[in-house]
Design a protein around this motif. Structure first.
Motif, mmCIF file in Angstrom:
data_model
loop_
_atom_site.group_PDB
_atom_site.id
_atom_site.type_symbol
_atom_site.label_atom_id
_atom_site.label_comp_id
_atom_site.label_asym_id
_atom_site.label_seq_id
_atom_site.Cartn_x
_atom_site.Cartn_y
_atom_site.Cartn_z
ATOM 1 N N ILE A 174 0.870 -1.188 0.000
ATOM 2 C CA ILE A 174 0.000 0.000 0.000
ATOM 3 C C ILE A 174 0.905 1.236 0.000
ATOM 4 N N PRO A 175 0.590 2.251 -0.800
ATOM 5 C CA PRO A 175 1.422 3.462 -0.807
ATOM 6 C C PRO A 175 1.607 4.036 0.602
ATOM 7 N N ALA A 176 2.825 4.472 0.868
ATOM 8 C CA ALA A 176 3.170 5.004 2.202
ATOM 9 C C ALA A 176 2.442 6.330 2.459
ATOM 10 N N VAL A 177 2.208 6.577 3.740
ATOM 11 C CA VAL A 177 1.655 7.859 4.167
ATOM 12 C C VAL A 177 2.749 8.904 3.971
ATOM 13 N N GLN A 178 2.389 10.065 3.501
ATOM 14 C CA GLN A 178 3.337 11.166 3.355
ATOM 15 C C GLN A 178 3.310 11.970 4.651
#
Length: 126
Positions: free
Chosen positions: A117-121
């Motif tokens: 899952i794309p990382a939190v920015q």
């Protein structure tokens, strides 16, 4: 009229804290290098003593409550529900999903990495 009957009687025996030495008290961490193991052993020993030395005992068992904590921050382990993951105010970003931890950034990062899952920015950088 409602009648009340009592049944399923039991006796609850609670072990003394590891650090409670009777004549003085210290923290459990000072008394043991593995509090969970030593407490379990103490309870098992007490159960055996009750079985051997107390009359009219039907059964003896050691019961416990499991507490799940985060390996990063040691807080109670909590996860987003499906409803929370759909609610903008409860999620980190549009990629938050059911089962994502909510306790700390490291747990969220690990969860997302394991699942692709794309990382939190974090910090608003994108």
């Amino acid at each position: 009229m409602k009648n009340t009957a009592r049944e399923d009687y039991r006796i609850v025996i609670t072990p003394r804290r590891l650090g409670d030495l009777g004549w003085m008290s210290i923290s459990d961490r000072m008394a043991s290098s593995d509090i969970e193991r030593d407490t379990r052993e103490r309870c098992e020993e007490m159960a055996e003593q009750v079985k051997r030395h107390v009359d009219n005992v039907g059964s003896v068992e050691v019961q416990f409550t499991e507490v799940h904590t985060c390996s990063h921050c040691s807080l109670a382990w909590e996860e987003l529900t499906a409803e929370e993951a759909a609610e903008p105010g409860c999620r980190q970003d549009e990629h938050s999903v059911e089962g994502e931890p909510v306790c700390c950034d490291k747990a969220i990062d690990e969860f997302r990495t394991e699942r692709g899952i794309p990382a939190v920015q974090w910090g608003g950088t994108q």
